[in-house]
Write an enzyme that holds these catalytic residues in place. Structure first.
Site, PDB file in Angstrom:
ATOM      1  N   ASN A 112      -2.753   1.436   6.323  1.00 15.43           N
ATOM      2  CA  ASN A 112      -1.958   0.259   5.942  1.00 15.43           C
ATOM      3  C   ASN A 112      -1.947  -0.652   7.156  1.00 15.43           C
ATOM      4  O   ASN A 112      -1.765  -0.180   8.274  1.00 15.43           O
ATOM      5  CB  ASN A 112      -0.495   0.644   5.643  1.00 15.43           C
ATOM      6  CG  ASN A 112      -0.357   1.241   4.260  1.00 15.43           C
ATOM      7  OD1 ASN A 112      -1.272   1.181   3.462  1.00 15.43           O
ATOM      8  ND2 ASN A 112       0.792   1.858   3.985  1.00 15.43           N
ATOM      9  N   GLY A 113      -2.139  -1.962   6.948  1.00 13.05           N
ATOM     10  CA  GLY A 113      -2.044  -2.891   8.080  1.00 13.05           C
ATOM     11  C   GLY A 113      -3.326  -3.677   8.273  1.00 13.05           C
ATOM     12  O   GLY A 113      -4.188  -3.708   7.402  1.00 13.05           O
TER      13      GLY A 113
ATOM     14  N   ARG B  11       4.933  -0.846  -6.438  1.00 16.31           N
ATOM     15  CA  ARG B  11       4.768  -1.819  -5.361  1.00 16.31           C
ATOM     16  C   ARG B  11       3.590  -2.754  -5.619  1.00 16.31           C
ATOM     17  O   ARG B  11       3.426  -3.746  -4.947  1.00 16.31           O
ATOM     18  CB  ARG B  11       4.536  -1.105  -4.033  1.00 16.31           C
ATOM     19  CG  ARG B  11       5.805  -0.524  -3.451  1.00 16.31           C
ATOM     20  CD  ARG B  11       5.530   0.436  -2.324  1.00 16.31           C
ATOM     21  NE  ARG B  11       6.775   0.870  -1.728  1.00 16.31           N
ATOM     22  CZ  ARG B  11       7.652   1.631  -2.355  1.00 16.31           C
ATOM     23  NH1 ARG B  11       7.382   2.003  -3.587  1.00 16.31           N
ATOM     24  NH2 ARG B  11       8.780   1.986  -1.798  1.00 16.31           N
TER      25      ARG B  11
ATOM     26  N   CYS C 167       0.840  -1.206   0.000  1.00 14.57           N
ATOM     27  CA  CYS C 167       0.000   0.000   0.000  1.00 14.57           C
ATOM     28  C   CYS C 167       0.871   1.250   0.000  1.00 14.57           C
ATOM     29  O   CYS C 167       1.954   1.281   0.546  1.00 14.57           O
ATOM     30  CB  CYS C 167      -0.849  -0.002   1.259  1.00 14.57           C
ATOM     31  SG  CYS C 167      -1.907  -1.445   1.359  1.00 14.57           S
TER      32      CYS C 167
ATOM     33  N   HIS D 247      25.302 -37.797  15.815  1.00 12.49           N
ATOM     34  CA  HIS D 247      25.780 -38.781  14.830  1.00 12.49           C
ATOM     35  C   HIS D 247      27.003 -38.257  14.086  1.00 12.49           C
ATOM     36  O   HIS D 247      27.168 -38.515  12.895  1.00 12.49           O
ATOM     37  CB  HIS D 247      24.641 -39.111  13.860  1.00 12.49           C
ATOM     38  CG  HIS D 247      23.430 -39.644  14.552  1.00 12.49           C
ATOM     39  ND1 HIS D 247      23.386 -40.897  15.134  1.00 12.49           N
ATOM     40  CD2 HIS D 247      22.229 -39.062  14.829  1.00 12.49           C
ATOM     41  CE1 HIS D 247      22.201 -41.080  15.707  1.00 12.49           C
ATOM     42  NE2 HIS D 247      21.479 -39.983  15.536  1.00 12.49           N
TER      43      HIS D 247
ATOM     44  N   LYS E 290      21.834 -17.175   5.349  1.00 11.65           N
ATOM     45  CA  LYS E 290      21.907 -15.705   5.468  1.00 11.65           C
ATOM     46  C   LYS E 290      23.304 -15.287   5.925  1.00 11.65           C
ATOM     47  O   LYS E 290      23.901 -14.374   5.386  1.00 11.65           O
ATOM     48  CB  LYS E 290      20.836 -15.211   6.459  1.00 11.65           C
ATOM     49  CG  LYS E 290      19.443 -15.249   5.882  1.00 11.65           C
ATOM     50  CD  LYS E 290      19.189 -14.077   4.968  1.00 11.65           C
ATOM     51  CE  LYS E 290      18.698 -14.262   3.571  1.00 11.65           C
ATOM     52  NZ  LYS E 290      18.476 -15.474   2.936  1.00 11.65           N
TER      53      LYS E 290
ATOM     54  N   GLU F  36      25.991 -15.956   3.065  1.00  8.58           N
ATOM     55  CA  GLU F  36      25.972 -15.222   1.786  1.00  8.58           C
ATOM     56  C   GLU F  36      26.238 -13.727   1.945  1.00  8.58           C
ATOM     57  O   GLU F  36      26.583 -13.065   0.965  1.00  8.58           O
ATOM     58  CB  GLU F  36      24.659 -15.449   1.045  1.00  8.58           C
ATOM     59  CG  GLU F  36      23.421 -14.935   1.720  1.00  8.58           C
ATOM     60  CD  GLU F  36      22.187 -15.176   0.845  1.00  8.58           C
ATOM     61  OE1 GLU F  36      22.312 -15.197  -0.384  1.00  8.58           O
ATOM     62  OE2 GLU F  36      21.107 -15.354   1.409  1.00  8.58           O
TER      63      GLU F  36
ATOM     64  N   GLU G 176      18.121 -21.852   6.764  1.00  4.85           N
ATOM     65  CA  GLU G 176      17.977 -20.488   6.231  1.00  4.85           C
ATOM     66  C   GLU G 176      18.845 -19.503   6.993  1.00  4.85           C
ATOM     67  O   GLU G 176      19.508 -18.657   6.390  1.00  4.85           O
ATOM     68  CB  GLU G 176      16.501 -20.069   6.263  1.00  4.85           C
ATOM     69  CG  GLU G 176      16.240 -18.613   5.946  1.00  4.85           C
ATOM     70  CD  GLU G 176      16.741 -18.168   4.565  1.00  4.85           C
ATOM     71  OE1 GLU G 176      17.099 -19.026   3.745  1.00  4.85           O
ATOM     72  OE2 GLU G 176      16.807 -16.950   4.343  1.00  4.85           O
TER      73      GLU G 176
ATOM     74  N   TRP H 247      -3.550  -2.900  -1.542  1.00  2.16           N
ATOM     75  CA  TRP H 247      -3.864  -4.315  -1.770  1.00  2.16           C
ATOM     76  C   TRP H 247      -5.065  -4.585  -0.872  1.00  2.16           C
ATOM     77  O   TRP H 247      -5.014  -4.270   0.328  1.00  2.16           O
ATOM     78  CB  TRP H 247      -2.719  -5.217  -1.277  1.00  2.16           C
ATOM     79  CG  TRP H 247      -1.603  -5.437  -2.230  1.00  2.16           C
ATOM     80  CD1 TRP H 247      -0.310  -5.049  -2.055  1.00  2.16           C
ATOM     81  CD2 TRP H 247      -1.642  -6.129  -3.480  1.00  2.16           C
ATOM     82  NE1 TRP H 247       0.450  -5.451  -3.101  1.00  2.16           N
ATOM     83  CE2 TRP H 247      -0.342  -6.115  -4.012  1.00  2.16           C
ATOM     84  CE3 TRP H 247      -2.647  -6.753  -4.210  1.00  2.16           C
ATOM     85  CZ2 TRP H 247      -0.011  -6.700  -5.220  1.00  2.16           C
ATOM     86  CZ3 TRP H 247      -2.321  -7.321  -5.429  1.00  2.16           C
ATOM     87  CH2 TRP H 247      -1.017  -7.290  -5.928  1.00  2.16           C
TER      88      TRP H 247
ATOM     89  N   LYS I 286      20.990 -11.581  -7.896  1.00  2.46           N
ATOM     90  CA  LYS I 286      19.658 -11.623  -7.279  1.00  2.46           C
ATOM     91  C   LYS I 286      18.838 -12.759  -7.879  1.00  2.46           C
ATOM     92  O   LYS I 286      18.097 -13.424  -7.186  1.00  2.46           O
ATOM     93  CB  LYS I 286      18.931 -10.291  -7.482  1.00  2.46           C
ATOM     94  CG  LYS I 286      17.547 -10.232  -6.846  1.00  2.46           C
ATOM     95  CD  LYS I 286      17.601 -10.492  -5.348  1.00  2.46           C
ATOM     96  CE  LYS I 286      16.233 -10.617  -4.730  1.00  2.46           C
ATOM     97  NZ  LYS I 286      16.298 -11.174  -3.362  1.00  2.46           N
TER      98      LYS I 286
HETATM   99  C1  AGP Z   1      18.728 -16.267  -0.888  1.00  7.59           C
HETATM  100  O1  AGP Z   1      19.077 -15.248   0.024  1.00  7.59           O
HETATM  101  C2  AGP Z   1      19.551 -16.225  -2.160  1.00  7.59           C
HETATM  102  N1  AGP Z   1      19.470 -14.940  -2.762  1.00  7.59           N
HETATM  103  C3  AGP Z   1      19.222 -17.381  -3.095  1.00  7.59           C
HETATM  104  O2  AGP Z   1      19.387 -18.580  -2.362  1.00  7.59           O
HETATM  105  C4  AGP Z   1      17.795 -17.382  -3.668  1.00  7.59           C
HETATM  106  O3  AGP Z   1      16.866 -17.668  -2.640  1.00  7.59           O
HETATM  107  C5  AGP Z   1      17.702 -18.485  -4.738  1.00  7.59           C
HETATM  108  O4  AGP Z   1      18.611 -18.141  -5.753  1.00  7.59           O
HETATM  109  C6  AGP Z   1      16.296 -18.636  -5.331  1.00  7.59           C
HETATM  110  O5  AGP Z   1      15.917 -17.440  -5.938  1.00  7.59           O
HETATM  111  P1  AGP Z   1      14.367 -17.292  -6.392  1.00  7.59           P
HETATM  112  O6  AGP Z   1      13.546 -17.283  -5.137  1.00  7.59           O
HETATM  113  O7  AGP Z   1      14.301 -15.977  -7.138  1.00  7.59           O
HETATM  114  O8  AGP Z   1      14.033 -18.473  -7.256  1.00  7.59           O
END
Ligand code: AGP
Length: 613
Positions: free
Chosen positions: A100-101, A27, A2, A509, A490, A493, A486, A74, A608
């Protein structure tokens, strides 16, 4: 996502508002509207659809005047129709609101007001706000006092902006929780208000960022900021860069930090238009899931890469627990080489922020080749993974700029939770009471996320303690085991520190040999069905001299007494706990990388969207 724009000053508000909304429209939204004060009353123009339709409407039926407020939305409660579009007028027509919310307690408030004779015009939670303000005005309060009382009474993470025809020299707004920002732009003899800086940066570079649980009274010559208790605050005035990219970052140092905090609004938006809290029902029209299809599905493969794959691992717990359909998670780059067993009653569900990840698209092609049903959960509207699917769920989080995925991780957790409820209902494996209870829990999500994000300062202190580590183990169990993966990703990377996510039960194990004073262990130990198991895990790590960082539920004194550092999260229903447990891990990785002076938004070697195999 929004968008909000407001204006108080000598100029006509309408063009300022429409141009400001245009700068926010990428957005995504499904309706738009504007309200201005003119000739003693408030006039509103609003329409479902795109901003261009609103501009056409205003062209045919002009409204001029000031102050004014505008909104792109939205639909969270009620379908995206004109009747549900913002701004909303109260019954008297003297007060108008945009928001918003999610007002978590809107049903109770609506019942109370209806019992007093208020006739509601829409299905939205937003209208409850303006009817409540009018209720207090009718009780003799002034506009600001009535607004403040309302702000203190509504629950959940919200941004609320109000105007009154009886006190037309001001706009009153509040930020409650983290459902998006409120930026006040300081002009000469005029002032502006917006949900994001780009909307007003052509008019001023001097801005104030409202903090959570603060409100503001904006007039031509004055901006007053208060706590919700009415205590005046002297806010910091920032000068934003003319650089649109820097302006887009607003109050944050990096896009990743902004997107971490945007998750409250993103989670609200991914719920948008899909939850009928009154009836306890889920609507996912783009998935095209019929009762016939729901009852013939025999298996679901979830295929994705990186962070998206870990979101799928959480989805496996949700769909199997709620809908009782077998789910197998297969990494995108492996799916097509595993000769998967796919029948016409097999769903291949791809999760992808970009919708263009080559390995994930290849997996979808394999699913298609073998005659399966293709679904996708995607953020980028119109991307390949959205187009080739038989049905899809849009994450609706708005563009994710930071390479390290954050809001595009938590949104699919909610999307899969909703999918599981819809599937279970169509298959008849949950009763009405269970379904209503599962749906009701969704109302808590934005505020729980906001409360978890409020711990950022504490997380930053832990980041300073860990900034020189050379490795870290992340351990989790059950539905929080994927959060260990996950959280480790983070850290890897963006800080380039090796980290490994592991099922906590697997430590004995072999990997437990790694633990010593040099190998910190991060344990996900919220109050969920595996809490006791994680307690013993922490004890095992401590017994070997390991430094333990625990993610724990607020008030868990047992863990506080055992761990070296604790990252606190609010108590959440266990199936939704990954949404809160991942947030301190995002912040921890972000702050360690920032302390180490690394390029958080564009880490080395990473793209990305990985469009190559
Ligand atoms: C996650 O922080 C990374 N940028 C990477 O693992 C990403 O999640 C993966 O490349 C999948 O991308 P997608 O969600 O655009 O398919």
């Amino acid at each position: 996502m929004c968008g909000i724009v407001g204006y108080v000053g000598p100029r006509d508000a309408t063009p300022i508002i429409l141009n400001g909304l245009k700068r926010l429209e990428y957005r995504g939204y499904d309706s738009a509207g504007v309200a201005v004060f003119n000739g003693g009353q408030i006039e509103v123009r609003r329409d479902a659809g795109k901003l261009s339709q609103l501009v056409d409407l205003v062209g045919k039926s002009p409204i001029n005047g000031a102050p004014g407020i505008g909104h792109t939305r939205w639909a969270t409660h009620g379908a995206p129709t004109t009747r549900n579009a913002h701004p909303h007028l109260g019954s008297s027509g003297r007060v108008v609101v945009v928001q918003n919310g999610i007002v978590e307690n809107f049903l109770e408030l609506k019942d109370e007001l209806t019992a007093e004779g208020v006739v509601f015009q829409s299905e939205t939670d937003t209208e409850t706000i303006v009817q409540l303000v009018e209720h207090y005005l009718a009780a003799g309060m002034g506009f600001v006092e009535a607004a403040r009382k309302t702000f203190n009474q509504i629950q959940g993470a919200n941004v609320v902006v109000l105007m009154s025809a009886d006190e037309p020299e001001k706009i009153v707004a509040a930020r409650i929780g983290n459902a998006g920002g409120v930026v006040i732009g300081l002009g000469e003899g005029e002032n502006f208000l917006a949900s994001d800086t780009p909307a007003i940066m052509e008019h001023t570079r001097k801005v104030i960022f409202l903090e959570s649980r603060q409100m503001t009274i904006v007039s031509r010559e004055n901006v007053r900021v208060e706590t919700l208790d009415g205590a005046e605050i002297k806010p910091q005035v920032h000068t934003v860069s003319w650089d649109p990219v820097a302006a887009e970052r607003g109050e944050y140092r990096h896009f990743m930090q902004k997107e971490i905090h945007e998750q409250v609004r993103a989670l609200t938006d991914t719920l948008a238009g899909r939850v009928d809290f009154g009836k306890g029902e889920i609507r996912l029209p783009d998935l095209k899931l019929t009762k016939e299809l729901a009852n013939r599905i025999e298996k679901i493969y979830i295929t994705a890469c990186g962070t998206a794959a870990y979101a799928g691992m959480v989805g496996k717990y949700l769909i199997e627990k709620i809908a009782r359909v077998p789910v197998e998670v297969v990494i995108g780059s492996e799916f097509r080489y595993s000769d998967p067993i796919v029948t016409p009653n097999t769903v291949v569900l791809a999760i992808s922020q970009s919708g263009e990840t080559a390995d994930t698209l290849a997996a979808m092609e394999e699913g298609r080749r073998k005659g399966g049903i293709l679904w996708s959960i995607v953020n980028a509207i119109g991307s390949q993974a959205m187009r080739v699917a038989d049905g899809y769920i849009s994450m609706q989080t708005g563009p994710e700029i930071g390479v390290a995925s954050t809001k595009a991780f938590t949104a699919p957790l909610v999307d899969q939770y909703m999918l599981a409820i819809l599937l279970a209902g169509l298959r008849g494996v949950i009763d009405d009471k269970t379904r209503r209870s599962l749906v009701a829990d969704l109302r808590l999500v934005p505020d729980l996320a906001g409360r978890a994000l409020d711990t950022e300062a504490d997380v930053e202190k832990v980041a300073h303690a860990l900034k020189d580590i050379r490795g870290c183990l992340y351990l989790g169990r059950g539905i929080n085991m994927p959060i260990a993966y996950e959280g480790a990703l983070k850290l890897k990377e963006i800080s380039y520190i090796h980290a490994e996510g592991y099922p906590a039960g697997e430590m004995k194990h072999g990997p437990i040999a790694l633990i010593d004073e040099e190998m910190p262990v991060l344990c996900l130990a919220p109050k969920d069905p595996w809490h006791e198991k994680m307690i013993s895990q922490i004890q095992q790590a401590k017994a070997r001299g390991g430094v333990v960082i625990a993610v724990a539920t607020e008030g868990d004194e047992l863990i506080q007494g055992m761990a070296d550092h604790v990252l606190w999260v609010p108590e959440a229903p266990w199936m939704l706990s990954p949404i809160v447990t991942v947030l301190p891990l995002q912040l921890l990785a972000y702050h360690i990388a920032t302390i180490r002076g690394l390029d958080v938004d564009q880490p080395r070697n990473l793209a990305k969207s990985v469009t190559v195999e």
